[in-house]
Design a protein around this motif. Structure first.
Motif, PDB file in Angstrom:
ATOM      1  N   ALA A 201       0.832  -1.206   0.000  1.00 11.05           N
ATOM      2  CA  ALA A 201       0.000   0.000   0.000  1.00 11.05           C
ATOM      3  C   ALA A 201       0.866   1.255   0.000  1.00 11.05           C
ATOM      4  O   ALA A 201       0.555   2.236  -0.690  1.00 11.05           O
ATOM      5  CB  ALA A 201      -0.930  -0.009   1.201  1.00 11.05           C
ATOM      6  N   MET A 202       1.959   1.236   0.762  1.00 12.99           N
ATOM      7  CA  MET A 202       2.845   2.395   0.787  1.00 12.99           C
ATOM      8  C   MET A 202       3.523   2.592  -0.567  1.00 12.99           C
ATOM      9  O   MET A 202       3.697   3.734  -1.037  1.00 12.99           O
ATOM     10  CB  MET A 202       3.875   2.240   1.896  1.00 12.99           C
ATOM     11  CG  MET A 202       3.285   2.067   3.288  1.00 12.99           C
ATOM     12  SD  MET A 202       2.134   3.394   3.759  1.00 12.99           S
ATOM     13  CE  MET A 202       3.251   4.779   3.888  1.00 12.99           C
ATOM     14  N   GLU A 203       3.901   1.486  -1.200  1.00 15.66           N
ATOM     15  CA  GLU A 203       4.497   1.583  -2.542  1.00 15.66           C
ATOM     16  C   GLU A 203       3.494   2.168  -3.525  1.00 15.66           C
ATOM     17  O   GLU A 203       3.853   3.014  -4.360  1.00 15.66           O
ATOM     18  CB  GLU A 203       4.959   0.206  -2.996  1.00 15.66           C
ATOM     19  CG  GLU A 203       6.140  -0.348  -2.222  1.00 15.66           C
ATOM     20  CD  GLU A 203       6.472  -1.769  -2.637  1.00 15.66           C
ATOM     21  OE1 GLU A 203       5.866  -2.257  -3.614  1.00 15.66           O
ATOM     22  OE2 GLU A 203       7.349  -2.392  -1.979  1.00 15.66           O
ATOM     23  N   ARG A 204       2.259   1.723  -3.439  1.00 16.67           N
ATOM     24  CA  ARG A 204       1.222   2.238  -4.332  1.00 16.67           C
ATOM     25  C   ARG A 204       0.979   3.726  -4.075  1.00 16.67           C
ATOM     26  O   ARG A 204       0.810   4.512  -5.024  1.00 16.67           O
ATOM     27  CB  ARG A 204      -0.066   1.442  -4.126  1.00 16.67           C
ATOM     28  CG  ARG A 204      -1.266   1.945  -4.917  1.00 16.67           C
ATOM     29  CD  ARG A 204      -1.021   1.902  -6.405  1.00 16.67           C
ATOM     30  NE  ARG A 204      -2.154   2.430  -7.153  1.00 16.67           N
ATOM     31  CZ  ARG A 204      -2.062   3.001  -8.348  1.00 16.67           C
ATOM     32  NH1 ARG A 204      -0.876   3.101  -8.948  1.00 16.67           N
ATOM     33  NH2 ARG A 204      -3.120   3.453  -8.963  1.00 16.67           N
ATOM     34  N   MET A 205       0.980   4.127  -2.822  1.00 14.25           N
ATOM     35  CA  MET A 205       0.791   5.537  -2.491  1.00 14.25           C
ATOM     36  C   MET A 205       1.872   6.399  -3.129  1.00 14.25           C
ATOM     37  O   MET A 205       1.584   7.443  -3.730  1.00 14.25           O
ATOM     38  CB  MET A 205       0.795   5.734  -0.972  1.00 14.25           C
ATOM     39  CG  MET A 205       0.596   7.183  -0.537  1.00 14.25           C
ATOM     40  SD  MET A 205       0.684   7.439   1.246  1.00 14.25           S
ATOM     41  CE  MET A 205       2.459   7.326   1.511  1.00 14.25           C
ATOM     42  N   MET A 206       3.113   5.976  -3.022  1.00 14.68           N
ATOM     43  CA  MET A 206       4.201   6.768  -3.569  1.00 14.68           C
ATOM     44  C   MET A 206       4.162   6.780  -5.096  1.00 14.68           C
ATOM     45  O   MET A 206       4.514   7.796  -5.728  1.00 14.68           O
ATOM     46  CB  MET A 206       5.538   6.236  -3.070  1.00 14.68           C
ATOM     47  CG  MET A 206       5.718   6.347  -1.556  1.00 14.68           C
ATOM     48  SD  MET A 206       5.408   8.011  -0.904  1.00 14.68           S
ATOM     49  CE  MET A 206       6.784   8.909  -1.635  1.00 14.68           C
ATOM     50  N   ALA A 207       3.713   5.693  -5.710  1.00 14.86           N
ATOM     51  CA  ALA A 207       3.580   5.672  -7.169  1.00 14.86           C
ATOM     52  C   ALA A 207       2.500   6.656  -7.618  1.00 14.86           C
ATOM     53  O   ALA A 207       2.673   7.368  -8.618  1.00 14.86           O
ATOM     54  CB  ALA A 207       3.251   4.260  -7.650  1.00 14.86           C
ATOM     55  N   MET A 208       1.397   6.704  -6.894  1.00 13.42           N
ATOM     56  CA  MET A 208       0.328   7.658  -7.221  1.00 13.42           C
ATOM     57  C   MET A 208       0.812   9.088  -7.018  1.00 13.42           C
ATOM     58  O   MET A 208       0.501   9.987  -7.812  1.00 13.42           O
ATOM     59  CB  MET A 208      -0.900   7.382  -6.364  1.00 13.42           C
ATOM     60  CG  MET A 208      -1.586   6.050  -6.664  1.00 13.42           C
ATOM     61  SD  MET A 208      -2.935   5.671  -5.510  1.00 13.42           S
ATOM     62  CE  MET A 208      -4.102   6.990  -5.907  1.00 13.42           C
TER      63      MET A 208
END
Length: 589
Positions: A201-208
């Motif tokens: 989820a943190m990786e996805r947040m930073m990608a967004m």
């Protein structure tokens, strides 16, 4: 070792139910309890006498005041505030504080004395079914009728108050149960590891975030944040150059002087900020519900997710409750902040100009304008903020006066701001007293209107009784200002039920032996507050404001003119044409 020995002894020795209740509070780490005494819990009072060296029992003058003090304790410490009231009228008076804790997500445990359980459903003296009464206001409501279950149910009450989205729990304690003699062990807090955000989820947040051009973060929540958590989320947001707003009455969550702070999304939010939220292409809701105030009446976003939303919140049931997020992250907020800080910042973010534009708008709206009369409250408050210690605690009541410090003052790190997000009048004075009891070494400033002060201002007696000295600023415009504002917008000139007759507030505090002052000009506010602090006494500084200046943006005359122009643009409705009835025969009488 001593505590362990005492606990072992209690496992073999019978105790009164009232004493088991007091011991259960000790076992949960309670240091303060706020009460109005009642005959329905005499045995608990006796148990608290036995624990007087461990729990400070604060005697209050009104049940709503007691619960507001406990709620302020919960906000400041992150631990459940404890209030104790008697049955019937006492519980009804306390209900407003439970509603504050519910909408503010503050951990709180309210104990209510109850009738003897063999009298249930007879409409006994002061009988109320608290499960029904508090069901929509609390996370959980229970009643203890068996003294042997006290440790179990009290431990669970504290668990519920602090788990997920924090909130209030109501525990009714029947009268004769407190007189039972039972041998039962105490139960301490459960050691539960906080939920951490999933690494994916943190990786996805930073990608967004990397794909965004106009991100905006909004911080919310109160008691769920620790000092370390606030520092971690600050470091994450600043490292990524993200503009940061706060939700309604959460100014203490982020340094208002930071170039990243862009204002608050609450009642009376700056119109420019509201417009910019509609332009953002990534909305990070961190620790806040995306409720009515943050969403400006559910108008900022479409519920299907047209604007990508990342919602980080400790309770999964709140994520997607109204708005469908592009990414929901269920986690303890301090754990989320630590994980966010540990991420690699976005290299050369594309939104430096966007952040600077939002900050410039915030600085523009905080710039004092000119106001008629000898008191420019905007200037006076900005001078006051410079004169106060860096660890000042502010409390605020509900009302139009509260938009002045929100708009014009700049809280810094180390300062706290406590206010009721449910708009409860009568909160600020008892909250200030509760805050001062929790932190006697810190300066506590209460902002309250003349209407709200006379709802719970008698709690100043509690401050004297417990030897604490909050400074109460009473903004006196001789009206219920918020309602008058709406009245002038919708029924201009038709003043009904909003005018007030007030005492001399400085003489009111003087009658207790406190420090009282009256402020009528811009230059008088800071010296008056400084004298109040130096007095070492509970103090009231009455700030006499211009009744015509009903908001920090409009006068009554301006509101009436706006209403007149709006009415002139609306065409007068014409009565519908009703066709004449057809004649079907000769006319008769």
């Amino acid at each position: 070792m001593e505590t362990t020995g005492m606990t072992q002894a209690r496992r073999t020795e019978a105790r009164l139910g009232g004493h088991i209740l007091a011991d259960a509070l000790v076992a949960q780490g309670v240091s303060h309890a706020f009460c109005v005494p009642g005959e329905s819990y005499l045995d608990l009072l006796d148990g608290l006498y036995a624990q007087r060296n461990r729990i400070q029992l604060v005697t209050c003058r009104f049940e709503a005041g007691a619960v507001h003090m406990a709620e302020a304790y919960g906000k400041l410490t992150g631990k459940p505030g404890v209030a104790i009231v008697t049955r019937g009228p006492g519980a009804c008076h306390a209900a407003i504080g439970v509603h504050v804790a519910f909408q503010d997500s503050t951990p709180l445990v309210l104990l209510i004395g109850q009738i003897p359980f063999e009298e249930t459903d007879r409409e006994s003296f002061q009988e109320v079914d608290y499960r029904k009464m508090f069901a929509p206001l609390a996370k959980w409501v229970t009643q203890i009728d068996d003294a042997a279950r006290i440790p179990e149910l009290m431990a669970h009450a504290f668990d519920v108050a602090t788990s997920g989205r924090p909130g209030p729990v109501v525990v009714a304690i029947s009268e004769e149960m407190q007189k039972e003699m039972v041998a039962v062990p105490d139960i301490g807090p459960a050691m539960v590891a906080p939920p951490h955000p999933a690494p994916a989820a943190m990786e996805r947040m930073m990608a967004m975030l990397a794909e965004a051009k106009r991100p905006l973060a909004v911080l919310g929540g109160g008691a769920c944040w620790s000092a370390e958590g606030r520092a971690d989320i600050r470091d994450f947001l600043q490292a990524n150059d993200i503009p940061v707003a706060v939700s309604f009455r959460r100014q203490g969550l982020f340094d208002n002087t930071s170039p990243h702070y862009v204002g608050d999304l609450g009642v009376g939010a700056d119109a420019t900020l509201v417009a910019k939220v509609r332009e953002c292409d990534l909305f990070l809701a961190i620790g806040t519900r995306i409720g009515e105030t943050v969403s400006q009446g559910y108008t900022l976003f479409d519920m299907a997710g047209g604007t990508p939303i990342i919602h980080a919140y400790p309770d999964q049931s709140e994520i997607g409750r109204v708005y469908r997020p592009a990414l929901g992250i269920t986690a303890d907020m301090n754990a989320f902040a630590a994980a966010a800080k540990a991420t690699r910042p976005i290299a050369n973010p594309a939104w430096a100009g966007w952040r600077a534009e939002l900050r410039a708008a915030r600085e523009a709206q905080a710039r004092p304008g000119s106001y008629d009369g000898p008191l420019n409250l905007a200037i006076a408050l900005q001078e006051l903020e410079k004169a106060l210690p860096p660890d000042t605690i502010f409390t605020t009541d509900a009302g139009n006066f509260a938009t002045w410090p929100t708009r014009f003052m700049h809280l810094t790190e180390g300062q706290d701001f406590l206010g009721p997000t449910n708009g409860a009048m009568g909160y600020s004075v008892p909250a200030a007293i509760g805050a001062k009891i929790v932190h006697p070494e810190r300066t506590v400033i209460s902002f309250v209107g003349d209407g709200g002060f006379l709802m719970t201002g008698q709690e100043i007696a509690t401050a004297f009784h417990h030897a604490v000295n909050p400074i109460i600023l009473v903004f006196n415009n001789q009206m219920y200002g918020t309602i008058r504002m709406h009245q002038e917008r919708h029924y201009p000139g038709r003043v009904s039920a909003t005018t007030l007759t007030n005492p001399d507030f400085a003489k009111f505090i003087d009658s207790f032996g406190g420090h009282g002052e009256i402020v009528e000009t811009t230059e008088e506010l800071v010296p008056a507050v400084q004298r109040a602090i130096a007095s070492g006494k509970p103090a009231v500084v009455e700030v006499r404001t211009n009744p015509e200046q009903v908001t920090n943006r409009s006068t009554i005359a301006q509101l009436r003119e706006q209403a007149r122009k709006a009415a002139a643009k609306v065409p007068v409705a014409q009565p519908a044409r009703v066709p004449a009835p057809r004649r079907v025969g000769p006319r008769t009488r």
